[in-house]
Design an enzyme around this catalytic site. Structure first.
Site, PDB file in Angstrom:
ATOM      1  N   SER A 102     -25.217  48.761   0.247  1.00 14.06           N
ATOM      2  CA  SER A 102     -23.696  48.552   0.706  1.00 14.06           C
ATOM      3  C   SER A 102     -23.707  48.614   2.205  1.00 14.06           C
ATOM      4  CB  SER A 102     -22.831  49.208  -0.261  1.00 14.06           C
ATOM      5  OG  SER A 102     -21.462  49.128   0.318  1.00 14.06           O
ATOM      6  N   LYS A 113     -16.934  42.588  -6.514  1.00 17.83           N
ATOM      7  CA  LYS A 113     -16.344  41.836  -5.451  1.00 17.83           C
ATOM      8  C   LYS A 113     -14.831  41.605  -5.575  1.00 17.83           C
ATOM      9  CE  LYS A 113     -19.941  42.174  -2.996  1.00 17.83           C
ATOM     10  NZ  LYS A 113     -20.138  43.225  -1.882  1.00 17.83           N
ATOM     11  N   ASP A 172     -22.274  37.644  -0.225  1.00 16.68           N
ATOM     12  CA  ASP A 172     -21.014  36.797  -0.297  1.00 16.68           C
ATOM     13  C   ASP A 172     -21.165  35.438  -0.749  1.00 16.68           C
ATOM     14  OD1 ASP A 172     -19.648  39.351   0.082  1.00 16.68           O
ATOM     15  OD2 ASP A 172     -19.429  38.943   2.459  1.00 16.68           O
ATOM     16  N   ARG A 228     -14.666  45.069  12.285  1.00 18.32           N
ATOM     17  CA  ARG A 228     -15.353  46.406  13.060  1.00 18.32           C
ATOM     18  C   ARG A 228     -14.620  46.352  14.414  1.00 18.32           C
ATOM     19  NH1 ARG A 228     -18.259  44.936   8.876  1.00 18.32           N
ATOM     20  NH2 ARG A 228     -20.070  46.250   8.028  1.00 18.32           N
ATOM     21  N   ARG A 240     -10.920  47.678  -7.561  1.00 19.95           N
ATOM     22  CA  ARG A 240     -12.342  47.835  -6.827  1.00 19.95           C
ATOM     23  C   ARG A 240     -12.904  49.374  -6.557  1.00 19.95           C
ATOM     24  NH1 ARG A 240     -13.203  43.545  -2.262  1.00 19.95           N
ATOM     25  NH2 ARG A 240     -15.586  44.254  -2.634  1.00 19.95           N
TER      26      ARG A 240
HETATM   27  C1  S3P Z   1     -19.134  43.809   4.030  1.00 21.40           C
HETATM   28  C2  S3P Z   1     -20.098  44.224   3.076  1.00 21.40           C
HETATM   29  C3  S3P Z   1     -20.240  43.623   1.610  1.00 21.40           C
HETATM   30  C4  S3P Z   1     -19.848  42.331   1.909  1.00 21.40           C
HETATM   31  C5  S3P Z   1     -18.239  42.166   2.350  1.00 21.40           C
HETATM   32  C6  S3P Z   1     -18.409  42.827   3.756  1.00 21.40           C
HETATM   33  C7  S3P Z   1     -19.015  44.303   5.350  1.00 21.40           C
HETATM   34  O1  S3P Z   1     -20.039  44.322   0.938  1.00 21.40           O
HETATM   35  O2  S3P Z   1     -19.755  41.830   0.236  1.00 21.40           O
HETATM   36  O3  S3P Z   1     -17.643  41.085   2.200  1.00 21.40           O
HETATM   37  O4  S3P Z   1     -18.153  43.824   6.133  1.00 21.40           O
HETATM   38  O5  S3P Z   1     -19.624  45.294   5.733  1.00 21.40           O
HETATM   39  P1  S3P Z   1     -20.696  45.704   0.162  1.00 21.40           P
HETATM   40  O6  S3P Z   1     -21.174  46.516   1.554  1.00 21.40           O
HETATM   41  O7  S3P Z   1     -19.934  46.215  -0.662  1.00 21.40           O
HETATM   42  O8  S3P Z   1     -21.850  44.773  -0.422  1.00 21.40           O
END
Ligand code: S3P
Length: 443
Positions: A174, A349, A322, A32, A128
């Site tokens: 998510s 994942k 995670d 980010r 994915r």
């Molecule tokens: C993440 C969100 C999660 C996580 C990923 C990192 C992120 O995924 O599993 O490793 O940085 O926003 P999801 O939003 O698909 O659950």
């Protein structure tokens, strides 16, 4: 990305973990940081930036779009922001390697640009699901396509004007979808709102605020106005709790262990693993709580303990999403049975983490029964053997720690992807006492 030498971990059984360590910077926050600093006005700099393959791929994607990025060098990254409208058309496809976060969040930014772009990734990322972001982005007026199966490559066409603001209730918990839509919302006319039925990691919201862009949050409704500007910042990125989790596991299951993990991010939307392990009887203590870059940080002390099986509360699943490879291995070392339900997201994942961990645990002699949305695991004595990580970094690291409680050595295949999130894992783990050799790894 270029093909890599296969890496195998060889881990001797038993031993204990001891010492004070710092795990690498948070992956979610590092992604980010690159994205927001690239579209901010002015320069930004970070310390603690994760020098992993995933986050470096994100930095490279912005370089291809004309952003000057210096580093990462010893965790330092400097980005010369070009402003919301300053990115230039990429001359080639943007290769995001193994990273779902990079692809889904970038799709949000790119949906609002006046140029075409194409997002690709490695074999795992190419399997994915992307429709979870392309469907709501289309509702916003984005012109965006995937392969027939809804998977990458993702092709994004020039927006041809501002996107439409929408109000969208997330069908899956998510943070990636939420963040994608908030970032697209920067390029929309009016106020975009995302409603999340269950709270997921809120790093995007916190970081938008740190870059000076107002985010309105009321309960589970998160809203952002289009336009405006982000202002460059200097930020200290905390250690990644998802990386720290492997040491929480190792120190909990190896008798006589005592580890201090310094400067780890303890954002409440990420601390599910601490709560789950604590419910299992782990001895985890948060010390020296402080703040860094708009995120709560602490030192985490973990000492060994006797774990017991539990029913993992479904409400904790999104906040530990995670960390299930860690939870599953902890369950194998616990007395009694552990049940995980409500975690079907684990199937999409970096690997199908339910199938991959169950297969590894069974191979080590544990009674593990995968279900559609979780697993039932009966704790017991692990033997040794050769486990396939299926190219999934977190499966590889969880099984490396499993060796501490195994009767014989554990070999783990296909570990090169550990570098996506935790470069230097084997060396750091060895420094705390894990007898690990990484064959084929870069020096
Ligand atoms: C993440 C969100 C999660 C996580 C990923 C990192 C992120 O995924 O599993 O490793 O940085 O926003 P999801 O939003 O698909 O659950």
């Amino acid at each position: 990305m270029s093909p890599r030498t296969p890496v195998t971990f060889n881990v001797a059984p038993g031993g204990r973990l001891e010492g004070r360590i710092q795990v690498p910077g948070d992956k979610s926050i590092s992604h980010r940081f690159v994205m927001l600093s690239a579209i901010a006005d002015g320069a930004s700099s970070a310390s603690g930036f994760l020098q992993g393959e995933d986050t470096v791929a994100t930095a490279n994607a912005f370089r291809v779009m004309g952003v000057e990025v210096e580093g990462p060098d010893n965790g330092r990254l400097r980005v010369d922001g070009v402003g919301l409208r300053g990115l230039s058309a990429p001359a080639a496809a943007l290769d995001l390697g193994n990273s779902g976060t990079a692809m889904r969040l970038l799709a949000g930014i790119l949906a609002g640009q006046e140029f075409d772009s194409r997002l690709t990734g490695d074999a795992s990322l190419s399997r994915r699901p992307m429709t979870r972001v392309t469907e709501p982005l289309r509702m916003m007026g984005a012109r965006i396509d995937t392969a027939v199966a809804g998977t990458p490559p993702v092709k994004i066409h020039a927006a041809g004007g501002p996107l439409r603001a929408i109000e969208y209730t997330l069908p899956v918990a998510s943070a990636q979808v939420k963040s994608c839509l908030l970032l697209a919302g920067l390029y929309a006319h009016g106020q975009t709102c995302v409603i999340e039925p269950v709270a997921t990691r809120d790093h995007t919201e916190r970081m938008l605020a740190a870059f000076g862009h107002r985010v309105r949050i009321s309960g589970q409704r998160i809203c952002i106005d289009g336009g405006g500007r982000l202002r460059g910042v200097n930020m200290a990125i905390p250690g990644d709790i998802s990386s720290a989790a492997f040491f929480m596991l190792g120190a909990s299951i190896a008798k006589g262990s005592d580890v201090l993990l310094e400067g780890v991010g303890v954002n409440p939307t990420r601390t599910g693993v601490i709560e789950i392990l604590s419910l299992m009887g782990a001895d985890i203590e948060l010390q020296n709580r402080r703040d860094a870059g708009g995120e709560p940080v602490a030192d985490i002390r973990v000492r060994s303990s006797r774990l017991r099986g539990i029913e993992v509360p479904e409400s904790l699943v999104p906040r530990a999403i995670d960390e299930f490879p860690v939870v599953f291995v902890a369950a194998a070392c616990a007395e009694g049975e552990t049940r995980v339900t409500g975690a079907s997201e684990l199937r999409v994942k970096e690997s199908d983490r339910i199938a991959a961990t169950a297969a590894g645990l069974k191979l080590l002699g544990i009674d593990a029964e995968p279900t559609g949305d979780g697993m039932r695991i009966k704790g017991g004595q692990m033997g040794g053997g050769r486990v396939d990580s299926q190219g999934d970094h977190r499966i590889a690291m969880a099984f490396a720690m499993a060796a501490l409680a195994a009767g014989e050595s554990v070999e783990i295949e296909d570990c090169a992807n550990v570098d996506t999130s935790f470069p230097g894992f084997a060396a750091l783990a060895a420094s705390t006492g894990l007898e690990i050799k990484a064959d084929g790894a870069r020096l």
